[in-house]
Design a protein around this motif. Structure first.
Motif, short mmCIF file in Angstrom:
data_model
loop_
_atom_site.label_atom_id
_atom_site.label_comp_id
_atom_site.label_asym_id
_atom_site.label_seq_id
_atom_site.Cartn_x
_atom_site.Cartn_y
_atom_site.Cartn_z
N VAL A 1 62.23 -9.04 -12.03
CA VAL A 1 61.55 -10.52 -10.34
C VAL A 1 61.18 -11.87 -10.90
N HIS A 2 60.61 -11.79 -12.11
CA HIS A 2 60.04 -13.69 -11.81
C HIS A 2 61.40 -14.60 -12.12
N ALA A 3 62.59 -13.85 -12.22
CA ALA A 3 63.28 -15.37 -12.57
C ALA A 3 64.02 -15.36 -11.28
N PHE A 4 63.78 -14.55 -10.18
CA PHE A 4 64.36 -14.16 -8.57
C PHE A 4 63.56 -15.39 -8.20
N ALA A 5 62.26 -14.81 -7.89
CA ALA A 5 61.16 -15.79 -7.85
C ALA A 5 61.21 -16.63 -8.26
N SER A 6 61.19 -17.58 -9.48
CA SER A 6 61.64 -18.27 -10.04
C SER A 6 62.87 -19.48 -9.01
N ARG A 7 63.52 -18.60 -8.91
CA ARG A 7 64.93 -19.53 -7.88
C ARG A 7 64.41 -19.57 -6.72
N VAL A 8 64.06 -18.84 -5.97
CA VAL A 8 63.22 -18.91 -4.66
C VAL A 8 62.77 -20.18 -4.69
N GLU A 9 61.42 -19.72 -5.55
CA GLU A 9 60.02 -20.81 -5.30
C GLU A 9 61.45 -22.95 -5.58
N GLU A 10 62.08 -22.79 -6.44
CA GLU A 10 63.44 -23.98 -6.14
C GLU A 10 63.72 -24.59 -5.53
N ALA A 11 64.22 -22.88 -4.80
CA ALA A 11 65.13 -23.07 -3.64
C ALA A 11 64.97 -24.30 -2.25
N GLU A 12 64.37 -25.30 -1.07
CA GLU A 12 63.97 -26.27 -0.66
C GLU A 12 63.68 -25.35 0.81
N ASP A 13 64.65 -24.27 0.96
CA ASP A 13 64.63 -23.94 2.19
C ASP A 13 63.57 -21.81 2.37
N PHE A 14 63.72 -21.63 1.61
CA PHE A 14 62.57 -19.80 1.22
C PHE A 14 61.66 -20.11 0.54
N GLU A 15 60.38 -19.15 1.42
CA GLU A 15 59.75 -19.27 -0.17
C GLU A 15 58.89 -18.10 -0.14
N VAL A 16 57.90 -18.23 -1.19
CA VAL A 16 57.28 -17.30 -1.70
C VAL A 16 56.00 -16.59 -1.01
N ALA A 17 56.11 -15.47 -0.84
CA ALA A 17 54.83 -15.64 -0.66
C ALA A 17 53.14 -15.01 -1.61
N HIS A 18 53.65 -14.72 -2.69
CA HIS A 18 53.08 -14.60 -3.68
C HIS A 18 53.74 -14.71 -4.88
N ALA A 19 53.15 -14.72 -6.33
CA ALA A 19 53.20 -14.15 -7.55
C ALA A 19 54.04 -12.70 -7.33
N PRO A 20 55.13 -12.43 -8.23
CA PRO A 20 55.30 -11.45 -7.64
C PRO A 20 53.87 -10.39 -8.64
N ASP A 21 54.58 -8.57 -8.80
CA ASP A 21 53.64 -8.10 -9.17
C ASP A 21 54.60 -6.71 -9.36
N LEU A 22 54.76 -6.58 -10.38
CA LEU A 22 55.52 -5.54 -10.49
C LEU A 22 57.60 -5.85 -10.80
N ASN A 23 57.70 -5.66 -10.05
CA ASN A 23 58.88 -5.63 -9.28
C ASN A 23 59.71 -5.74 -8.24
N ILE A 24 58.63 -5.88 -7.01
CA ILE A 24 58.51 -6.27 -6.10
C ILE A 24 58.33 -8.26 -5.56
N LEU A 25 59.22 -8.76 -4.73
CA LEU A 25 58.80 -9.82 -4.51
C LEU A 25 58.91 -9.95 -3.16
N CYS A 26 57.86 -10.89 -2.81
CA CYS A 26 57.80 -11.19 -0.36
C CYS A 26 58.15 -12.48 -0.69
N PHE A 27 58.87 -12.76 -0.01
CA PHE A 27 59.82 -14.14 0.31
C PHE A 27 59.96 -13.47 1.78
N ARG A 28 60.24 -15.67 2.17
CA ARG A 28 61.38 -15.65 3.91
C ARG A 28 62.14 -17.15 3.81
#
Length: 103
Positions: A1-28
């Protein structure tokens, strides 16, 4: 999930709610030109379309009064390619939704 969070953070059209804990990622998804007041409804529309059109299990949650998409990465075969496809599916669903709302 951390690799996915990094991809989401790099994308200009998505945002991450917070750094992921365990295996859950909240994004929009935050497409350019969409007002803040319209983002919550957009998350619901694109989530519904992607869940019904694919085999993706994508949930939603509300954090600080805003709607976020939530993905839980459990399957050992879930790789960044699969998760990048999810972002593309969400972008496509948003484009269709936004096109339909302006017609």
């Amino acid at each position: 999930v951390h690799a996915f969070a990094s991809r989401v953070e790099e994308a200009e059209d998505f945002e991450v709610a917070h750094a992921p804990d365990l295996n859950i990622l909240c994004f929009r998804h935050r497409p350019e030109g969409v007002a803040e007041k319209d983002l919550d409804a957009l998350q619901d529309r694109i989530r519904n379309e992607v869940v019904h059109a694919t085999q993706t299990f994508l949930t939603r949650t509300v954090l600080d009064g805003r709607t976020w998409l939530r993905v839980t990465v459990l399957h050992p075969d879930s790789d960044v390619t699969l998760l990048e496809r999810l972002l593309e599916d969400l972008r496509a669903a948003a484009a269709r939704s936004l096109k339909g709302s302006s017609a």
